[in-house]
Design an enzyme around this catalytic site. Structure first.
Site, mmCIF file in Angstrom:
data_model
loop_
_atom_site.group_PDB
_atom_site.id
_atom_site.type_symbol
_atom_site.label_atom_id
_atom_site.label_comp_id
_atom_site.label_asym_id
_atom_site.label_seq_id
_atom_site.Cartn_x
_atom_site.Cartn_y
_atom_site.Cartn_z
ATOM 1 N N TYR A 86 -1.568 0.148 10.148
ATOM 2 C CA TYR A 86 -1.823 -0.606 8.910
ATOM 3 C C TYR A 86 -0.628 -0.468 7.959
ATOM 4 O O TYR A 86 -0.091 -1.464 7.460
ATOM 5 C CB TYR A 86 -3.108 -0.085 8.263
ATOM 6 C CG TYR A 86 -3.261 -0.446 6.825
ATOM 7 C CD1 TYR A 86 -3.558 -1.747 6.443
ATOM 8 C CD2 TYR A 86 -3.102 0.518 5.819
ATOM 9 C CE1 TYR A 86 -3.694 -2.085 5.111
ATOM 10 C CE2 TYR A 86 -3.241 0.193 4.490
ATOM 11 C CZ TYR A 86 -3.533 -1.107 4.136
ATOM 12 O OH TYR A 86 -3.658 -1.428 2.813
ATOM 13 N N SER A 88 0.825 -1.209 0.000
ATOM 14 C CA SER A 88 0.000 0.000 0.000
ATOM 15 C C SER A 88 0.855 1.253 0.000
ATOM 16 O O SER A 88 1.962 1.271 0.556
ATOM 17 C CB SER A 88 -0.857 -0.017 1.263
ATOM 18 O OG SER A 88 -1.461 1.239 1.448
ATOM 19 N N LYS A 103 2.284 -3.316 6.485
ATOM 20 C CA LYS A 103 2.642 -3.562 5.084
ATOM 21 C C LYS A 103 4.156 -3.411 4.867
ATOM 22 O O LYS A 103 4.782 -4.190 4.152
ATOM 23 C CB LYS A 103 1.873 -2.605 4.169
ATOM 24 C CG LYS A 103 0.371 -2.855 4.156
ATOM 25 C CD LYS A 103 0.033 -4.137 3.416
ATOM 26 C CE LYS A 103 -1.436 -4.459 3.431
ATOM 27 N NZ LYS A 103 -1.798 -5.692 2.736
HETATM 28 N N1 UFG Z 1 -13.208 11.223 2.093
HETATM 29 C C1 UFG Z 1 -14.236 12.091 2.409
HETATM 30 N N2 UFG Z 1 -15.385 11.557 2.910
HETATM 31 C C2 UFG Z 1 -15.560 10.222 3.114
HETATM 32 C C3 UFG Z 1 -14.496 9.341 2.791
HETATM 33 C C4 UFG Z 1 -13.334 9.878 2.277
HETATM 34 O O1 UFG Z 1 -14.130 13.303 2.250
HETATM 35 O O2 UFG Z 1 -16.617 9.814 3.607
HETATM 36 C C5 UFG Z 1 -11.953 11.770 1.558
HETATM 37 C C6 UFG Z 1 -10.751 11.508 2.466
HETATM 38 O O3 UFG Z 1 -10.624 12.521 3.416
HETATM 39 C C7 UFG Z 1 -9.623 11.495 1.436
HETATM 40 C C8 UFG Z 1 -10.261 10.936 0.171
HETATM 41 O O4 UFG Z 1 -11.665 11.115 0.345
HETATM 42 O O5 UFG Z 1 -9.207 12.786 1.190
HETATM 43 C C9 UFG Z 1 -9.988 9.488 -0.039
HETATM 44 O O6 UFG Z 1 -10.273 8.786 1.164
HETATM 45 P P1 UFG Z 1 -10.332 7.204 1.260
HETATM 46 O O7 UFG Z 1 -10.746 6.867 2.644
HETATM 47 O O8 UFG Z 1 -11.143 6.664 0.131
HETATM 48 O O9 UFG Z 1 -8.834 6.753 0.966
HETATM 49 P P2 UFG Z 1 -7.464 7.140 1.684
HETATM 50 O O10 UFG Z 1 -6.724 8.035 0.748
HETATM 51 O O11 UFG Z 1 -7.658 7.621 3.053
HETATM 52 O O12 UFG Z 1 -6.761 5.710 1.785
HETATM 53 C C10 UFG Z 1 -6.764 4.757 0.721
HETATM 54 C C11 UFG Z 1 -6.805 3.360 1.296
HETATM 55 C C12 UFG Z 1 -5.550 3.117 2.092
HETATM 56 C C13 UFG Z 1 -4.340 3.381 1.229
HETATM 57 C C14 UFG Z 1 -4.407 4.754 0.622
HETATM 58 C C15 UFG Z 1 -3.277 4.913 -0.348
HETATM 59 O O13 UFG Z 1 -7.971 3.194 2.090
HETATM 60 O O14 UFG Z 1 -5.526 1.783 2.532
HETATM 61 O O15 UFG Z 1 -5.631 4.931 -0.062
HETATM 62 O O16 UFG Z 1 -3.332 6.091 -1.066
HETATM 63 F F1 UFG Z 1 -3.223 3.296 1.959
#
Ligand code: UFG
Length: 325
Positions: free
Chosen positions: A140, A116, A144
Site C-alpha cells: 500500500y 500516506s 502511494k
Molecule cells: N490497534 C490495536 N487494535 C486494533 C487496531 C489497532 O491495538 O484493533 C493499534 C495498532 O497496533 C496501532 C494503532 O492501534 O498501534 C493504530 O492502528 P491503526 O490500524 O488505526 O493505524 P496504523 O497506524 O496501523 O495505520 C494508519 C492507516 C495507514 C497509514 C498510517 C499512517 O491505516 O493507512 O496510519 O500513520 F499509513
C-alpha cells in the site's frame, strides 16, 4: 471555482467535499460506492456515479470543466495489500494514471492527492519530516510513493500541479454531525474502540504491550479528518497562488498511545470498552509522529480538532446511537 472530488463519498472524501462546499466552491463528487456511501452525499454538491478504472467515465465527468480535482479513491488496508498486491496495483496505481491522463486531456491542471505516512516505513528518527527516507514496508505504502513519483513527472512533462498530502492517522468525524455514513468494517483503532464501547463488537484487542514506549503500547499521530479536509482546500489555494507543486505531511505532531486512547475513550463515553492484550500485529512500528512544520509554514495549517478528546467525542456521536444496554 469548480472542484471534482473523486472518492468523495468515502470517509475522508466526504469531509473534504464538505470543506470545499463550506468555502463556497462548486463541488462534484465522483464515486462508485465501492467503499463510499450514498448517505455521505450532500444536497448542495453534484454527484456523478463512476469508476476510476473506466477512463470513459472519468472523461465524461471531466467534460464539464473543473479548476481542480481531489483524488481520494483508493484501497487503503496495508495488511490486505501484502496479500493482494494486484488489487492495489490496479486501483491505486493504474486508477491514478487514468485520472491523470483524463485530467490533463480535459485541461485540468491541479490535483490534490491523498498520500500516506506509509511511504516512510519504519521511522529512522522522530518526528518524521518530509525528507525522511522513504522505504515503505507494505505494498500500500509503495503504491502511494510510486504515485507521488508519477505525479512529479506529470508536473514536469504535462504541467500538472499537485499537492501530495501524506496523512498520518486520520480519525474523528465532523463535529457538526453533517457526515451521516459510518465507515463499514473499520480496521483502525478509534472506530474499533467505539464499536467495543457501543457493544457492536465484544472487545478490542490491543496489539502489543511490550513496545519500547512510555506504556508499552504503540504511539501514533492522530489527526482529525476535518483538519485534514481543511488542508485540502488550503493546498488547492496554494496551487492556485503559487503554480508550484508541494508534498506535505499532515499530523498533529502529538503522539498518543493505544492505552491512552482507550483510557480517554472510557472516560468520555462512560462505557467499559472491554479490551485484552493480544500479540503484536506484524508491521506495526512502535511510534509514528509527524512533523507538520512544512504544512504550517506553507499552508498556514493549524489543526483545530485533533486533540484526543475531540477525536473521541466526535466519533462517539456516530456510535452512541448503537448502544443497546
Ligand atoms: N490497534 C490495536 N487494535 C486494533 C487496531 C489497532 O491495538 O484493533 C493499534 C495498532 O497496533 C496501532 C494503532 O492501534 O498501534 C493504530 O492502528 P491503526 O490500524 O488505526 O493505524 P496504523 O497506524 O496501523 O495505520 C494508519 C492507516 C495507514 C497509514 C498510517 C499512517 O491505516 O493507512 O496510519 O500513520 F499509513
Amino acid at each position: 471555482m469548480r472542484i471534482l472530488v473523486i472518492g468523495g463519498a468515502g470517509y475522508i472524501g466526504s469531509h473534504v467535499a464538505r470543506a470545499f462546499l463550506d468555502r463556497g466552491y462548486a463541488v462534484t463528487v465522483f464515486d462508485n460506492f465501492q467503499t463510499g456511501l450514498r448517505e455521505n452525499l450532500f444536497h448542495d454538491a453534484a454527484f456523478v456515479y463512476g469508476d476510476i478504472m473506466r477512463p470513459e467515465q472519468l472523461r465524461e465527468a471531466m467534460r464539464e470543466g473543473f479548476d481542480g480535482c481531489v483524488h481520494l479513491a483508493a484501497l487503503k488496508a496495508a495488511g490486505q495489500s501484502m496479500l493482494k498486491p494486484e488489487l492495489y496495483a490496479e486501483s491505486n496505481i493504474s486508477g491514478t494514471i487514468n485520472i491523470l491522463n483524463q485530467a490533463t486531456a480535459a485541461g485540468i491542471s491541479r490535483l490534490i492527492f491523498s498520500s500516506s505516512a506509509a511511504v516512510y516505513g519504519s521511522p529512522q528518527y522522530l518526528p518524521i519530516d518530509e525528507n525522511h527516507p522513504k522505504e515503505p514496508e507494505n505494498f500500500y505504502g509503495f503504491t502511494k510513493l510510486e504515485i507521488e513519483r508519477i505525479l512529479d513527472w506529470y508536473d514536469r512533462l504535462k504541467g500538472m500541479r499537485y499537492a501530495a498530502i501524506r496523512y498520518f492517522n486520520a480519525a474523528g468525524y465532523d463535529v457538526r454531525g453533517r457526515i451521516k455514513g459510518l465507515e463499514l468494517n473499520p480496521e483502525n483503532l478509534l472506530p474499533i474502540v467505539m464499536e467495543a464501547a457501543a457493544g457492536i463488537r465484544p472487545k478490542l484487542s490491543i496489539f502489543g504491550d511490550d513496545y519500547p514506549t512510555r506504556d508499552g503500547s504503540c504511539i501514533r499521530d492522530y489527526v482529525h479528518v476535518s483538519d485534514l479536509a481543511e488542508a485540502h482546500v488550503t493546498a488547492f489555494e496554494y496551487l492556485l497562488q503559487h503554480d508550484r507543486s508541494l508534498t506535505v505531511n499532515l499530523g498533529s505532531q502529538t503522539g498518543v498511545s493505544v492505552f491512552e486512547m482507550v483510557d480517554r475513550a472510557r472516560a468520555i463515553t462512560g462505557r467499559e470498552v472491554p479490551a485484552d492484550i493480544s500479540g503484536r500485529r506484524a508491521g506495526d512500528p512502535s511510534e509514528l509522529v509527524a512533523s507538520s512544520a512544512k504544512a504550517r509554514e506553507l499552508l498556514g495549517w493549524v489543526p483545530k480538532y485533533s486533540d484526543v478528546d475531540t477525536l473521541i467525542s466526535s466519533t462517539w456521536k456516530m456510535y452512541e446511537k448503537f448502544v443497546t444496554i
